[in-house]
Every structure is written in structure tokens, then in C-alpha cells.
Design an enzyme around this catalytic site. Structure first.
Site, PDB file in Angstrom:
ATOM      1  N   ASP A   1      56.717 -23.205  57.267  1.00 23.42           N
ATOM      2  CA  ASP A   1      55.364 -22.851  56.844  1.00 23.42           C
ATOM      3  C   ASP A   1      54.839 -24.067  56.057  1.00 23.42           C
ATOM      4  O   ASP A   1      55.617 -24.976  55.719  1.00 23.42           O
ATOM      5  CB  ASP A   1      55.487 -21.606  55.946  1.00 23.42           C
ATOM      6  CG  ASP A   1      54.230 -21.316  55.183  1.00 23.42           C
ATOM      7  OD1 ASP A   1      53.179 -21.211  55.819  1.00 23.42           O
ATOM      8  OD2 ASP A   1      54.287 -21.218  53.938  1.00 23.42           O
TER       9      ASP A   1
ATOM     10  N   ASP B   1      51.594 -24.126  53.382  1.00 23.66           N
ATOM     11  CA  ASP B   1      51.101 -23.874  52.024  1.00 23.66           C
ATOM     12  C   ASP B   1      52.135 -23.137  51.179  1.00 23.66           C
ATOM     13  O   ASP B   1      52.642 -22.082  51.568  1.00 23.66           O
ATOM     14  CB  ASP B   1      49.814 -23.035  52.076  1.00 23.66           C
ATOM     15  CG  ASP B   1      48.651 -23.814  52.660  1.00 23.66           C
ATOM     16  OD1 ASP B   1      48.321 -24.871  52.114  1.00 23.66           O
ATOM     17  OD2 ASP B   1      48.090 -23.370  53.677  1.00 23.66           O
TER      18      ASP B   1
HETATM   19  N1  LIG Z   1      40.718 -17.935  52.644  1.00 18.35           N
HETATM   20  C1  LIG Z   1      42.031 -18.091  52.440  1.00 18.35           C
HETATM   21  C2  LIG Z   1      42.975 -17.552  53.295  1.00 18.35           C
HETATM   22  C3  LIG Z   1      44.306 -17.759  53.012  1.00 18.35           C
HETATM   23  N2  LIG Z   1      44.676 -18.447  51.930  1.00 18.35           N
HETATM   24  C4  LIG Z   1      46.109 -18.714  51.638  1.00 18.35           C
HETATM   25  O1  LIG Z   1      46.616 -19.647  52.569  1.00 18.35           O
HETATM   26  C5  LIG Z   1      47.960 -19.326  52.891  1.00 18.35           C
HETATM   27  C6  LIG Z   1      48.204 -19.521  54.370  1.00 18.35           C
HETATM   28  O2  LIG Z   1      48.835 -20.663  54.687  1.00 18.35           O
HETATM   29  P1  LIG Z   1      50.398 -20.850  55.149  1.00 18.35           P
HETATM   30  O3  LIG Z   1      50.509 -22.317  55.387  1.00 18.35           O
HETATM   31  O4  LIG Z   1      51.242 -20.368  53.998  1.00 18.35           O
HETATM   32  O5  LIG Z   1      50.632 -20.055  56.394  1.00 18.35           O
HETATM   33  C7  LIG Z   1      48.133 -17.854  52.597  1.00 18.35           C
HETATM   34  O6  LIG Z   1      49.373 -17.596  52.005  1.00 18.35           O
HETATM   35  C8  LIG Z   1      46.959 -17.489  51.704  1.00 18.35           C
HETATM   36  O7  LIG Z   1      47.374 -17.124  50.418  1.00 18.35           O
HETATM   37  C9  LIG Z   1      43.734 -18.989  51.099  1.00 18.35           C
HETATM   38  O8  LIG Z   1      44.104 -19.660  50.097  1.00 18.35           O
HETATM   39  N3  LIG Z   1      42.414 -18.791  51.356  1.00 18.35           N
END
Ligand SMILES: Nc1ccn([C@@H]2O[C@H](COP(=O)(O)O)[C@@H](O)[C@H]2O)c(=O)n1
Length: 333
Positions: free
Chosen positions: A83, A85
Site C-alpha cells: 500500500d 499512504d
Molecule cells: N478524500 C480522501 C480519501 C481517502 N483518503 C485517505 O487515503 C488513504 C488511501 O490511500 P492508500 O494508499 O492507503 O490506499 C485512505 O486510507 C484514506 O484515509 C484521504 O486522505 N482523502
């Protein structure tokens, strides 16, 4: 435990080095060591998994077995699926939250104050739901789709210019986890594929990796990508929405890509949410998988479910120390 052998979390890295050096010194200049004796010794060492960084394991024996199998199979059989973030990037620094790829845009000059307020409102509404361990996936899934969809709509209204993304990333507080350089470089040197499955914004996260100087050719990203018009203005997001609970579908859709990696039957998986656990579902002929989970937030509430799902759980750990130690062990370096 064999003399000169150290295992488990009870030993610090320094002690381990001292013991190893002592052993090497005592062998120096001695010709009496027969090859078979050496072989036996190496085999014994290989059977015992020496990774002092390993702790918080529910089933140490299982982890050691997987690691030994992976090490014996060699780096040519390995792929890493991660992953992005809060897994490859830090969750916090000096007590302050670090941004996700969405937050990088949200905090940037590319977004109007009005839009920032709306995106912040979405974050405050939906993030607590994302990390709420009392709600089921079924309950959370439609709400996550709602969050992502609303955020994309707002971002598209901002007419973001492609060429401005690099500056937004440069001016952001995004940070890859400590030890990232070693992680990316090691995988690159050994030509081990690193597949990043992210529900973040692909264009932004690629820029984070690029600016850190580690976007090596072995890195492939599957994420939400922006669609720019011919003048470089954001007009939509490409393809199917990827959110935290449909990475499995993404993985299965990418079986063509996994096919190229068919001989890579051993997977090291890194994630920070329970939705990340399915990221390797498209891998064919999987032999071993080791799942490492970063537990960043709501640690006490979520510990049990993480320990039940991940092989190794890293609590409030802002480093790549454990993945790096595991890679060193698996690749024998
Ligand atoms: N508008 C948004 C939507 C989602 N998030 C965060 O991004 C993360 C997703 O990314 P990964 O690389 O971990 O798959 C997710 O965990 C959400 O918390 C955001 O900040 N803003």
C-alpha cells in the site's frame, strides 16, 4: 541456542554484530574447518531465523517458517506488494499527522479555500468511519465510495493543472518512512518487483517517490489516476474508482500484470488497513506470503484484529526497519 547465534527481539542490533564478528575472527587463518562442517553450520544458522527487529508476532514459528522458505527460494522468486499512504509514507512526524496523497492536494495552493473546507469536512466525517473497528466492512464500504466520489468531484471542479503537481508535492509535508532509501534501493538492486496498490492519487504518489529519487524501473503503481485534457487541466479521474475495500478487485483485474511475475511465488505484503490484506489475490501459484501491517491509529481498539490478520504488526513504527531487516534476511544480504 547455538553459540554465536542470536535470535528474537531480546537482542539489540549491536550485540548481534559483535557476536558475528567474534565468530568470524576466531575462524580466520584456520584451515581445519572442513567444507561439510561449514555447510552444517550454515544450515543450522539458516534454520534459525535471526531478525532482532521482529516482535509483536502472534505466531513466531509460522513467521520463521515462511521466512526460511522465502530465503531458501531466493530473491528471484520474490515480489513485494505494498500500500502507499501511511504504509510507505509516515503517519506522523514530530507529533503532527503527515499527509496522504489526497491531503497533499487538499493542503496545496491548487485548491481554493472553499474547497479546502469542504474536503476537510469530508475527512472529518469519513476518516473516523474508515478506522472504526466496531463497524463491518459491509457497513463501511458504501460510505467509503461516497467519500472518494465526493472528493473526486470537488477536485475536478478545481481545474488542477498537471504541471503544478510537482510543486504541490515539493511544498507538502509528505515523508516516506525512515529507511525508505534502503528499502527501494535494495529491491531495485536485486530486481525484485515492487507493486504499489493505492487508493490514493497515483499522479501525486508517483511524484512523491520520484522526488525522493527512488522511482526505479522495478516499481509499478496501481492507483486512481487523473485524466487531464489536452491543455493539461484535470477533467476527471480515469477508470474504476479504487478505494480501500476494492483493492482485491484491482488485484484480480491486474492478473495480466501478475502473469509476468508468475515465477515470483513468494510475496512480502505491506499494508496499513485490513483492506490491504487482499492485495496479493491476483498472484498465481502463490507459495508463501508474509503480511506486515502498520497499525498507526486507534492502536488499542484495533490491535486484536490486526494481530489476527497480519503476520507481523508494527505499532506506531515510523520506519522501514522491519521490512528492511526481513529483506536482508530473505535475500541473504
Ligand atoms: N478524500 C480522501 C480519501 C481517502 N483518503 C485517505 O487515503 C488513504 C488511501 O490511500 P492508500 O494508499 O492507503 O490506499 C485512505 O486510507 C484514506 O484515509 C484521504 O486522505 N482523502
Amino acid at each position: 541456542m547455538e553459540e554465536g547465534e542470536v535470535s528474537g527481539a531480546e537482542n539489540g542490533g549491536n550485540e548481534r554484530k559483535v557476536v558475528k564478528n567474534r565468530k568470524r575472527k576466531s575462524n580466520r587463518g584456520q584451515n581445519s574447518d572442513s567444507d561439510s562442517e561449514k555447510g552444517r553450520h550454515q544450515l543450522k544458522r539458516r534454520k534459525k531465523c535471526e531478525i532482532p527487529e521482529l516482535s509483536n508476532l502472534r505466531d513466531r514459528e509460522r513467521v520463521e517458517q515462511i521466512l526460511t522458505s522465502m530465503r531458501n527460494a531466493g530473491p528471484n522468486t520474490l515480489q513485494v506488494i505494498s500500500d502507499f499512504d501511511m504504509t510507505l509514507t509516515r503517519f506522523s512526524f514530530n507529533g503532527k499527522r503527515c499527509p496522504t496523497s489526497y491531503n497533499i492536494l487538499e493542503h496545496s495552493k491548487l485548491i481554493s479555500e472553499d474547497c479546502k473546507a469542504k474536503l476537510k469536512n469530508l475527512l472529518d466525517t469519513y476518516y473516523p468511519i474508515e478506522i472504526d473497528s466496531t463497524r463491518s466492512v459491509e457497513e463501511k464500504l458504501p460510505l467509503m465510495v461516497e467519500w472518494w466520489t465526493k472528493a473526486h468531484e470537488l477536485l475536478v471542479q478545481q481545474k488542477i493543472i498537471k504541471d503544478d503537481l510537482a510543486l504541490a508535492v515539493r511544498e507538502s509535508e509528505a515523508m516516506l518512512r525512515e529507511g525508505y532509501q534502503q528499502f527501494f534501493d535494495h529491491l531495485h538492486q536485486l530486481s525484485v518487483p515492487l507493486l504499489i496498490f493505492s487508493a490514493g492519487v497515483g499522479d501525486v504518489l508517483e511524484e512523491v517517490i520520484r522526488q525522493a529519487g527512488v522511482f526505479h524501473p522495478n516499481v509499478k503503481v496501481f492507483s486512481n489516476y487523473m485524466d487531464f485534457d489536452e491543455s493539461g487541466v484535470l477533467r476527471a479521474f480515469k477508470g474504476e474508482l479504487i478505494h480501500i475495500y476494492n483493492k482485491r478487485e484491482g488485484a484480480l483485474l491486474n492478473t495480466e500484470h501478475f502473469k509476468e511475475l508468475q515465477s515470483r511465488c513468494n510475496v512480502l505484503l505491506l499494508g496499513d488497513s485490513l483492506g490491504d490484506l487482499n492485495m496479493a489475490d491476483g498472484v498465481m501459484d502463490l507459495e508463501n506470503i508474509l503480511k506486515i501491517g502498520y497499525l498507526n491509529d486507534k492502536v488499542d481498539e484495533r490491535r486484536e484484529s490486526y494481530l489476527n490478520s497480519y503476520d507481523i504488526v508494527l505499532e506506531k513504527d515510523e520506519t522501514m526497519d522491519v521490512p528492511n531487516a526481513i529483506l536482508r534476511y530473505i535475500t541473504g544480504q
